[in-house]
Motif scaffolding. Structure first.
Motif, PDB file in Angstrom:
ATOM      1  N   TRP A  23       0.852  -1.199   0.000  1.00  0.00           N
ATOM      2  CA  TRP A  23       0.000   0.000   0.000  1.00  0.00           C
ATOM      3  C   TRP A  23       0.883   1.243   0.000  1.00  0.00           C
ATOM      4  O   TRP A  23       1.755   1.400   0.858  1.00  0.00           O
ATOM      5  CB  TRP A  23      -0.920   0.037   1.218  1.00  0.00           C
ATOM      6  N   TYR A  24       0.645   2.104  -0.965  1.00  0.00           N
ATOM      7  CA  TYR A  24       1.360   3.380  -1.063  1.00  0.00           C
ATOM      8  C   TYR A  24       0.323   4.490  -1.001  1.00  0.00           C
ATOM      9  O   TYR A  24      -0.460   4.678  -1.946  1.00  0.00           O
ATOM     10  CB  TYR A  24       2.141   3.456  -2.378  1.00  0.00           C
ATOM     11  N   GLY A  25       0.288   5.203   0.093  1.00  0.00           N
ATOM     12  CA  GLY A  25      -0.728   6.237   0.222  1.00  0.00           C
ATOM     13  C   GLY A  25      -0.781   6.815   1.612  1.00  0.00           C
ATOM     14  O   GLY A  25       0.239   6.951   2.283  1.00  0.00           O
ATOM     15  N   PHE A  26      -1.989   7.113   2.089  1.00  0.00           N
ATOM     16  CA  PHE A  26      -2.165   7.802   3.372  1.00  0.00           C
ATOM     17  C   PHE A  26      -3.370   7.205   4.079  1.00  0.00           C
ATOM     18  O   PHE A  26      -4.316   6.715   3.443  1.00  0.00           O
ATOM     19  CB  PHE A  26      -2.338   9.305   3.156  1.00  0.00           C
ATOM     20  N   TYR A  27      -3.327   7.243   5.393  1.00  0.00           N
ATOM     21  CA  TYR A  27      -4.336   6.554   6.182  1.00  0.00           C
ATOM     22  C   TYR A  27      -5.580   7.397   6.450  1.00  0.00           C
ATOM     23  O   TYR A  27      -6.609   6.866   6.865  1.00  0.00           O
ATOM     24  CB  TYR A  27      -3.748   6.121   7.523  1.00  0.00           C
ATOM     25  N   GLY A  28      -5.511   8.695   6.277  1.00  0.00           N
ATOM     26  CA  GLY A  28      -6.631   9.559   6.592  1.00  0.00           C
ATOM     27  C   GLY A  28      -7.665   9.607   5.490  1.00  0.00           C
ATOM     28  O   GLY A  28      -7.624   8.873   4.502  1.00  0.00           O
ATOM     29  N   GLY A  29      -8.612  10.538   5.659  1.00  0.00           N
ATOM     30  CA  GLY A  29      -9.678  10.691   4.689  1.00  0.00           C
ATOM     31  C   GLY A  29      -9.335  11.600   3.541  1.00  0.00           C
ATOM     32  O   GLY A  29     -10.175  11.876   2.680  1.00  0.00           O
ATOM     33  N   GLY A  30      -8.101  12.057   3.480  1.00  0.00           N
ATOM     34  CA  GLY A  30      -7.649  12.928   2.412  1.00  0.00           C
ATOM     35  C   GLY A  30      -6.199  13.306   2.663  1.00  0.00           C
ATOM     36  O   GLY A  30      -5.578  12.857   3.627  1.00  0.00           O
ATOM     37  N   LEU A  31      -5.659  14.129   1.814  1.00  0.00           N
ATOM     38  CA  LEU A  31      -4.296  14.622   1.970  1.00  0.00           C
ATOM     39  C   LEU A  31      -4.178  15.909   1.175  1.00  0.00           C
ATOM     40  O   LEU A  31      -4.821  16.060   0.127  1.00  0.00           O
ATOM     41  CB  LEU A  31      -3.279  13.592   1.458  1.00  0.00           C
TER      42      LEU A  31
END
Length: 492
Positions: free
Chosen positions: A144-152
């Motif tokens: 997984w390449y990304g972010f854990y929140g609801g946006g960035l």
């Protein structure tokens, strides 16, 4: 600098895997309006790659998601199950609170695909929690390449345009800022990036495809675009001057301009992903799905001719642009008019992988025969939604044939979507028996829905401004003595 990986030249392409198991790529936009892509009639935003995807395969005129807000809709898609049946009703408002998000031991579609020998990957938005048991690598995704929140934020936090605003903060963070300032991660480890977010996520998806081209893979491309904040490269915004934008009621032209640039950037990224599949000779053996997680926002998007938008259960909140492409199996230009749901993606993927949809207890249907014209029957006779905050909140939808019952805190509206797709004519008083019958069915179905996984009231938000997770080191949210205290809730 962005993560780097050696790019395979055309002359060095390794032959793709020979198997009956097709690759699966699911591309999900965030807050995309129903009428904001060309194949849906959009005239002011250019989406040639999404349009080509639609024309090369099948588009669904009645494609639905399971929720009208990000978190619940994505929870349904990721698990392949209606989210209210396991208590997921609202967005996680406190991303560092381990009580909010997926419960422990949740099994996802990605888990089931792994069981069939697939390598599973994802890029972009997660939004299902940040605790150890909630992170993508614990939820069936090997990469997984990304972010854990609801946006960035769409640029790194030290970008000059932010003027240091997000690097330090003396006052408590807002809910949106909390979600949008968590770090970019690769398998739980922070990475540096230096370009527009949508481009960065596309690069991550391409790396995954290149790395795993020799084995069947399941890839979830979870774009943040065109979700607010409204940000895009200046050169892309310049392609969409405000005075050239379509007038949409309630949408300022300036908002529409930046939003259009965000959709344009996403479309370019999708084009690069499809080009990668072509270059690696994987296209013929890859099923590609495209959809939005729910309807577009009132202040940015065009959901016409549908009524409603993100956040409500009218068609504009639940019906989305929805296509599938599978060269050599789906006839180009196919138009499919029966209702389908995002849950069908997981069920169809598992079936194509050789798994047992019934054994997995997925709530979608294997629609392989429908999309390949082997069967023209409607995949669903009924579809149910719960859009309230708990089973005690009688708010939801029953779709039965052409009729839609909209339940709003116990009261009912009835529409015939075949003759009235704009939901302009409430038939509840004209057809009281039908309305009462459908309401009774919805209430009976609602008895199987589970209590909320957490209190949606959001009390104590300031207690979860910080945490001591190692992946937060170097960010404004790290504090050594700020360990979250609630224990994860196990599923029944």
């Amino acid at each position: 600098m962005a993560m780097s990986m050696c790019v395979v030249q055309a002359a060095d392409v390794i032959q793709p895997h020979e198997t009956d198991q097709p690759n699966v790529v699911v591309i999900m936009a965030d807050d995309l309006g129903y009428a904001d892509v060309g194949f849906q009639g959009c005239r002011d935003i250019r989406t040639p790659n999404i349009d080509q995807l639609a024309s090369s395969g099948a588009r669904f005129t009645q494609g639905y998601v399971t929720g009208c807000m990000c978190g619940p809709s994505r929870a349904g898609f990721l698990t392949g199950r209606i989210q209210s049946t396991f208590g997921y009703y609202v967005n996680a408002s406190q991303p560092l609170n381990p009580a909010q998000g997926f419960p422990a031991d949740t099994k996802t579609v990605a888990h089931w695909m792994q069981d069939q020998g697939y390598v599973t990957g994802g890029v972009g938005k997660w939004h299902m929690g940040t605790a150890d048991h909630q992170r993508p690598n614990a939820m069936g995704y090997s990469d997984w390449y990304g972010f854990y929140g609801g946006g960035l934020m769409y640029f790194p936090l030290d970008h000059p345009s932010y003027d240091g605003r997000y690097l330090t903060k003396t006052k408590p963070w807002s809910v949106r800022d909390m979600h949008h300032t968590l770090p970019m991660l690769h398998n739980g480890k922070p990475v540096k990036w230096d370009q527009y977010l949508t481009r960065e996520l596309t690069d991550g998806g391409i790396r995954f495809i290149e790395k795993n081209r020799e084995q069947p893979f399941f890839l979830f491309v979870s774009y943040n675009a065109p979700h607010e904040y409204l940000e895009a490269p200046a050169e892309t915004i310049a392609k969409y001057p405000p005075e050239s934008m379509t007038e949409v009621p309630g949408v300022p032209a300036k908002n529409r301009s930046v939003y259009a640039a965000m959709v344009d950037e996403m479309d370019q990224g999708i084009g690069r992903l499809l080009e990668t599949l072509d270059r690696l000779e994987l296209s013929d053996n890859t099923v590609v799905w495209f959809l939005s997680d729910h309807g577009g926002m009132k202040r940015t998007s065009d959901n016409r001719p549908l009524r409603g938008a993100k956040g409500n259960a009218y068609e504009g909140g639940l019906r989305v642009p929805f296509v599938v492409s599978w060269p050599n199996r789906i006839q180009p230009g196919t138009v499919l008019d029966h209702p389908v749901t995002s849950l069908d993606i997981g069920a169809t993927s598992l079936a194509l992988a050789g798994g047992d949809v019934a054994q997995a207890e997925l709530h979608g249907r294997d629609i392989t025969a429908y999309i390949t014209a082997q069967n023209s029957d409607a995949p669903h006779q009924e579809l149910y939604w719960h859009v309230g905050k708990s089973p005690k909140d009688f708010s939801g939808v029953l779709r039965e044939g052409d009729y839609k019952l909209l339940v709003k805190r116990g009261s009912a509206q009835l529409y015939n979507l075949r003759s009235d797709p704009t939901e302009s004519n409430d038939l509840a008083k004209e057809q009281p028996q039908r309305a009462e019958h459908m309401l009774a069915k919805w209430k009976a179905w609602n008895t199987s829905n589970q209590p909320p996984l957490w209190n949606p009231g959001g009390k104590g938000a300031n207690n979860y401004q910080y945490a001591n997770y190692e992946w937060l080191r170097g960010t404004p949210h790290y504090k050594a003595n700020a360990e979250p205290t609630p224990k994860p809730r196990a599923t029944n």
